[in-house]
Design a protein around this motif. Structure first.
Motif, PDB file in Angstrom:
ATOM      1  N   ILE A  85      57.215  23.511 -13.468  1.00  0.00           N
ATOM      2  CA  ILE A  85      56.099  23.928 -12.642  1.00  0.00           C
ATOM      3  C   ILE A  85      55.752  25.362 -13.059  1.00  0.00           C
ATOM      4  O   ILE A  85      56.634  26.209 -13.229  1.00  0.00           O
ATOM      5  N   VAL A  86      54.474  25.605 -13.261  1.00  0.00           N
ATOM      6  CA  VAL A  86      54.000  26.858 -13.841  1.00  0.00           C
ATOM      7  C   VAL A  86      53.016  27.522 -12.875  1.00  0.00           C
ATOM      8  O   VAL A  86      52.025  26.896 -12.486  1.00  0.00           O
ATOM      9  N   PHE A  87      53.305  28.742 -12.503  1.00  0.00           N
ATOM     10  CA  PHE A  87      52.399  29.526 -11.668  1.00  0.00           C
ATOM     11  C   PHE A  87      51.642  30.516 -12.556  1.00  0.00           C
ATOM     12  O   PHE A  87      52.249  31.202 -13.386  1.00  0.00           O
ATOM     13  N   LEU A  88      50.303  30.569 -12.387  1.00  0.00           N
ATOM     14  CA  LEU A  88      49.473  31.510 -13.127  1.00  0.00           C
ATOM     15  C   LEU A  88      48.664  32.353 -12.157  1.00  0.00           C
ATOM     16  O   LEU A  88      48.096  31.822 -11.191  1.00  0.00           O
ATOM     17  N   ASP A  89      48.613  33.642 -12.426  1.00  0.00           N
ATOM     18  CA  ASP A  89      47.851  34.558 -11.586  1.00  0.00           C
ATOM     19  C   ASP A  89      47.043  35.485 -12.506  1.00  0.00           C
ATOM     20  O   ASP A  89      47.595  36.056 -13.454  1.00  0.00           O
ATOM     21  N   LEU A  90      45.737  35.590 -12.257  1.00  0.00           N
ATOM     22  CA  LEU A  90      44.880  36.409 -13.121  1.00  0.00           C
ATOM     23  C   LEU A  90      45.127  37.885 -12.851  1.00  0.00           C
ATOM     24  O   LEU A  90      45.124  38.329 -11.706  1.00  0.00           O
ATOM     25  N   ASP A  91      45.323  38.635 -13.927  1.00  0.00           N
ATOM     26  CA  ASP A  91      45.564  40.073 -13.796  1.00  0.00           C
ATOM     27  C   ASP A  91      44.236  40.798 -13.518  1.00  0.00           C
ATOM     28  O   ASP A  91      43.222  40.515 -14.148  1.00  0.00           O
ATOM     29  N   ASP A  92      44.271  41.748 -12.582  1.00  0.00           N
ATOM     30  CA  ASP A  92      43.101  42.592 -12.268  1.00  0.00           C
ATOM     31  C   ASP A  92      41.891  41.803 -11.797  1.00  0.00           C
ATOM     32  O   ASP A  92      40.743  42.233 -11.960  1.00  0.00           O
ATOM     33  N   PHE A  93      42.127  40.612 -11.196  1.00  0.00           N
ATOM     34  CA  PHE A  93      40.991  39.842 -10.681  1.00  0.00           C
ATOM     35  C   PHE A  93      40.286  40.584  -9.544  1.00  0.00           C
ATOM     36  O   PHE A  93      39.061  40.545  -9.421  1.00  0.00           O
ATOM     37  N   LYS A  94      41.058  41.285  -8.730  1.00  0.00           N
ATOM     38  CA  LYS A  94      40.471  42.021  -7.607  1.00  0.00           C
ATOM     39  C   LYS A  94      39.516  43.108  -8.106  1.00  0.00           C
ATOM     40  O   LYS A  94      38.470  43.367  -7.497  1.00  0.00           O
TER      41      LYS A  94
ATOM     42  N   LEU B  16      37.620  42.943 -10.758  1.00  0.00           N
ATOM     43  CA  LEU B  16      36.354  42.278 -11.104  1.00  0.00           C
ATOM     44  C   LEU B  16      35.540  41.995  -9.846  1.00  0.00           C
ATOM     45  O   LEU B  16      34.329  42.244  -9.805  1.00  0.00           O
ATOM     46  N   ASN B  17      36.186  41.464  -8.825  1.00  0.00           N
ATOM     47  CA  ASN B  17      35.472  41.167  -7.577  1.00  0.00           C
ATOM     48  C   ASN B  17      34.880  42.427  -6.964  1.00  0.00           C
ATOM     49  O   ASN B  17      33.740  42.441  -6.496  1.00  0.00           O
ATOM     50  N   ASP B  18      35.661  43.505  -6.965  1.00  0.00           N
ATOM     51  CA  ASP B  18      35.220  44.739  -6.318  1.00  0.00           C
ATOM     52  C   ASP B  18      34.102  45.424  -7.098  1.00  0.00           C
ATOM     53  O   ASP B  18      33.225  46.055  -6.506  1.00  0.00           O
ATOM     54  N   THR B  19      34.136  45.331  -8.425  1.00  0.00           N
ATOM     55  CA  THR B  19      33.159  46.071  -9.242  1.00  0.00           C
ATOM     56  C   THR B  19      31.935  45.241  -9.607  1.00  0.00           C
ATOM     57  O   THR B  19      30.840  45.784  -9.772  1.00  0.00           O
ATOM     58  N   ARG B  20      32.106  43.927  -9.736  1.00  0.00           N
ATOM     59  CA  ARG B  20      30.993  43.079 -10.179  1.00  0.00           C
ATOM     60  C   ARG B  20      30.543  42.063  -9.142  1.00  0.00           C
ATOM     61  O   ARG B  20      29.549  41.362  -9.365  1.00  0.00           O
ATOM     62  N   GLY B  21      31.267  41.956  -8.053  1.00  0.00           N
ATOM     63  CA  GLY B  21      30.870  41.038  -6.995  1.00  0.00           C
ATOM     64  C   GLY B  21      31.569  39.695  -7.078  1.00  0.00           C
ATOM     65  O   GLY B  21      32.125  39.307  -8.107  1.00  0.00           O
ATOM     66  N   HIS B  22      31.504  38.965  -5.960  1.00  0.00           N
ATOM     67  CA  HIS B  22      32.209  37.684  -5.855  1.00  0.00           C
ATOM     68  C   HIS B  22      31.588  36.604  -6.727  1.00  0.00           C
ATOM     69  O   HIS B  22      32.286  35.668  -7.142  1.00  0.00           O
ATOM     70  N   ASP B  23      30.292  36.689  -7.017  1.00  0.00           N
ATOM     71  CA  ASP B  23      29.672  35.694  -7.897  1.00  0.00           C
ATOM     72  C   ASP B  23      30.308  35.737  -9.275  1.00  0.00           C
ATOM     73  O   ASP B  23      30.591  34.699  -9.888  1.00  0.00           O
ATOM     74  N   ALA B  24      30.520  36.944  -9.792  1.00  0.00           N
ATOM     75  CA  ALA B  24      31.173  37.087 -11.097  1.00  0.00           C
ATOM     76  C   ALA B  24      32.601  36.554 -11.034  1.00  0.00           C
ATOM     77  O   ALA B  24      33.075  35.876 -11.965  1.00  0.00           O
TER      78      ALA B  24
ATOM     79  N   ASP C 225      42.983  33.619  -6.929  1.00  0.00           N
ATOM     80  CA  ASP C 225      43.031  33.551  -8.399  1.00  0.00           C
ATOM     81  C   ASP C 225      44.358  32.969  -8.879  1.00  0.00           C
ATOM     82  O   ASP C 225      44.805  33.244  -9.985  1.00  0.00           O
ATOM     83  N   GLU C 226      44.991  32.171  -8.047  1.00  0.00           N
ATOM     84  CA  GLU C 226      46.291  31.585  -8.386  1.00  0.00           C
ATOM     85  C   GLU C 226      46.138  30.104  -8.716  1.00  0.00           C
ATOM     86  O   GLU C 226      45.551  29.338  -7.948  1.00  0.00           O
ATOM     87  N   PHE C 227      46.669  29.714  -9.873  1.00  0.00           N
ATOM     88  CA  PHE C 227      46.647  28.327 -10.327  1.00  0.00           C
ATOM     89  C   PHE C 227      48.073  27.851 -10.530  1.00  0.00           C
ATOM     90  O   PHE C 227      48.980  28.642 -10.808  1.00  0.00           O
ATOM     91  N   VAL C 228      48.261  26.545 -10.423  1.00  0.00           N
ATOM     92  CA  VAL C 228      49.581  25.944 -10.615  1.00  0.00           C
ATOM     93  C   VAL C 228      49.438  24.764 -11.569  1.00  0.00           C
ATOM     94  O   VAL C 228      48.507  23.963 -11.452  1.00  0.00           O
ATOM     95  N   VAL C 229      50.362  24.651 -12.503  1.00  0.00           N
ATOM     96  CA  VAL C 229      50.380  23.551 -13.472  1.00  0.00           C
ATOM     97  C   VAL C 229      51.700  22.805 -13.335  1.00  0.00           C
ATOM     98  O   VAL C 229      52.764  23.423 -13.222  1.00  0.00           O
ATOM     99  N   ILE C 230      51.622  21.470 -13.335  1.00  0.00           N
ATOM    100  CA  ILE C 230      52.826  20.628 -13.364  1.00  0.00           C
ATOM    101  C   ILE C 230      52.904  19.994 -14.744  1.00  0.00           C
ATOM    102  O   ILE C 230      51.987  19.285 -15.166  1.00  0.00           O
ATOM    103  N   LEU C 231      53.984  20.269 -15.458  1.00  0.00           N
ATOM    104  CA  LEU C 231      54.215  19.699 -16.783  1.00  0.00           C
ATOM    105  C   LEU C 231      55.255  18.592 -16.652  1.00  0.00           C
ATOM    106  O   LEU C 231      56.392  18.842 -16.255  1.00  0.00           O
TER     107      LEU C 231
END
Length: 589
Positions: free
Chosen positions: A190-199, A201-209, A237-243
């Motif tokens: 089981i693989v957890f992925l979290d985008l770095d610095d996603f917050k 992007l949201n704060d500077t470019r908006g939620h649409d981006a 911004d958290e995703f999970v993968v099952i291999l």
């Protein structure tokens, strides 16, 4: 006279009653026809043989034919192929007359043009008439209801933004995967992925981006997985993968999981076009292997901890929960990097193990790869070829070996004392199956000027297991080029006589394990004799490797073995040592 008048009056009264009954019957029939024709439900009547004998207006519209045209069809023709077996069972139950109430079912129907639609059906047998027992079917199109149900399911189990499974469906699939792991005895991850610095992007470019980035990441994750794997969005911004089904051992499963994790990390790191600007995104990845007997809660907790460690270690990396497994993978990763540098920096070299004929003359050699590691010294293929095969480095390494071997053959051809020497090169199954393998061999020969007849390609049994036309064609083209083909380690795997004859090889190499066990209890001595006899009957040369004693050489020679190599004669030698041996051995003379 009076009695006649009374009878006449009675007759007129009866006629009037009959006319009234007929009028009422016609009105009832008209009302039935009106109701039948204009009903909001489609109706059809079937004869016993399944032919349509009547249909109302809605039925003709849904089925795409006029009432007259429908008389030429059976109802089975309007059942979608996927549901015809179900319809056959249900209609049989109706005709059998064993049902207390009409039979209801949901089936996929198709009109005369082939367009399909889901329908709710109610089927019942009508009382026998002058035409015999018939079946009435009432049905209506439930497309809107099915679409609504599908939408409810989508909202319940899938993320609206990315279209990926949500947490609810993820947990359901994880439970299925754990059950499969228990049943088959395979490891998964089981693989957890979290985008770095996603917050940021949201704060500077908006939620649409941010939403556009999440949708793109979802697509890249889906594209980077194997069939049968699951990727879900847990939220934010958290995703999970099952291999699933990574392998039967922890190490093999961990290596594949790491490769997939790195592939996903690199895919997400590719620039993302968000319209007005391009965003460079990285991701931190935590991995938790699982095997039989694991629990959901523990897996999720451990994968989350591994993700936290990946974040703490500097982000944009893949970290395993198990520290010992991570240490093994890190060591393999360092070895892989070092192997890539070894190829670029000239740390690889070829050694040569001489081959002798029955009169102890040197007739050729087998080229054997060595890695002169700056810290670990001289390393044999057992130490690094496994990693090379798993990472694809085996392909550029194999090309290098072939080029060096051909260059050496060309050099030997310039000296009358060595021009008759042959040289064998080991070819892996992965190399042999490359579409450009023939071109690579041809280029190595042409650029070096080596004679193809002096080059032997030793194919593993894995390379010859595939008896496809492509494999046969490639072997034929190599033979037409003049190159000799040999099957390596013969007798240790599934050695098929039919494959030998179809591939038309020129040589069989008897595996060292069989040679080593000759003379001991068991059947290896008999097997070696049988292999040599088989080779002779097929016109193939034989090479015995691992010859270490005079008794082994004597037995092999007596059986008719053509060529020998092993420590009895010489260990593999660097080029300088091999050249010294040649000066004393007088090759081929």
């Amino acid at each position: 006279m009076h009695e006649l008048q009374v009878n006449q009056i009675e007759l007129e009264m009866q006629n009037e009653a009959l006319r009234q009954a007929q009028h009422e019957l016609e009105e009832s029939r008209n009302r039935y026809v009106d109701l039948f024709e204009s009903a909001p439900v489609a109706y059809v009547i079937l004869a016993r043989d399944g032919r349509l004998t009547d249909a109302n207006q809605l039925a003709t519209r849904l089925l795409g034919r006029t009432p007259a045209q429908l008389l030429q069809y059976t109802f089975d023709q309007f059942i979608a192929p996927c549901d015809r077996e179900r319809w056959k069972e249900q209609s049989a139950a109706v005709w059998a007359g064993t049902l207390d109430a009409p039979q209801e079912a949901e089936l996929l129907l198709q009109n005369a043009e082939g367009s399909q639609f889901p329908a709710q059906l109610q089927c019942g047998a009508l009382d026998p008439s002058h035409t015999g027992t018939t079946m009435r079917i009432a049905f209506f199109d439930i497309t809107e209801r099915a679409e609504a149900a599908a939408e409810i399911h989508r909202l319940a189990y899938f993320d609206a933004l990315t279209g990926l499974p949500n947490r609810r469906l993820l947990l359901d699939r994880l439970a299925q995967t754990l059950a499969t792991s228990e049943r088959k005895g395979l490891y998964g991850a089981i693989v957890f992925l979290d985008l770095d610095d996603f917050k940021v992007l949201n704060d500077t470019r908006g939620h649409d981006a941010g939403d556009r980035l999440l949708a793109e990441v979802g697509q890249r994750l889906r594209a980077g997985l194997r069939e049968g794997d699951t990727v879900a969005r847990m939220g934010g911004d958290e995703f999970v993968v099952i291999l699933d089904g990574l392998g039967p051992t922890q190490e093999s499963a961990a290596l594949l999981a790491q490769n997939i994790g790195e592939k996903l990390r690199q895919s997400i790191a590719e620039p993302v076009d968000l319209g007005e600007f391009v965003f460079h995104c990285t991701t931190s990845i935590g991995v938790r292997l699982f095997g039989p007997g694991e629990t959901q809660a523990e897996l999720l907790q451990h994968a989350d901890l591994a993700l936290y460690r990946a974040k703490s270690a500097g982000r944009n990396r893949v970290i395993f929960f198990d520290p010992s497994m991570q240490a093994v993978l890190d060591a393999r990763g360092r070895l892989e990097d070092a192997l890539g540098r070894a190829l670029r920096e000239g740390q690889l070299e070829l050694h040569y193990q001489p081959r002798f004929d029955g009169e102890r003359r040197v007739v050729g050699a087998e080229s054997l790869l060595r890695w002169r590691h700056p810290k670990h010294g001289l390393m044999t293929p057992n130490d690094f070829l496994g990693i090379a095969a798993q990472t694809g480095l085996i392909l550029p390494i194999g090309r290098w070996v072939l080029e060096i071997a051909c260059a050496q053959l060309a050099t030997w051809s310039q000296d009358p004392a060595t021009r008759e020497l042959t040289l064998a090169v080991n070819i892996s199954a992965l190399e042999f199956r490359q579409s450009d393998f023939l071109d690579m061999v041809r280029q190595a020969l042409d650029s070096s000027g080596a004679s193809p007849e002096k080059l032997t390609l030793e194919l593993t049994e894995g390379a010859t297991l595939d008896s496809s036309e492509e494999t046969m064609c490639r072997a034929r083209q190599l033979r037409e080029l003049g190159v000799r083909l040999s099957v390596d380690d013969f007798g240790t795997g599934w050695s098929s006589l039919s494959r030998l004859t179809r591939l038309q090889l020129q040589e069989i190499k008897i595996d060292r394990s069989l040679v080593f066990n000759m003379g001991q209890a068991g059947t290896d001595t008999t097997l070696v004799s049988a292999i040599i006899a088989l080779a002779k009957s097929l016109g193939l040369a034989t090479v015995a490797e691992g010859v270490e004693t005079e008794a082994q050489r004597h037995f092999l020679a007596a059986e008719g073995c053509d060529t020998f190599q092993g420590f009895l004669f010489s260990a593999p030698l660097p080029l300088e040592g091999f050249q010294r041996l040649l000066r004393h051995a007088k090759p081929g003379s």
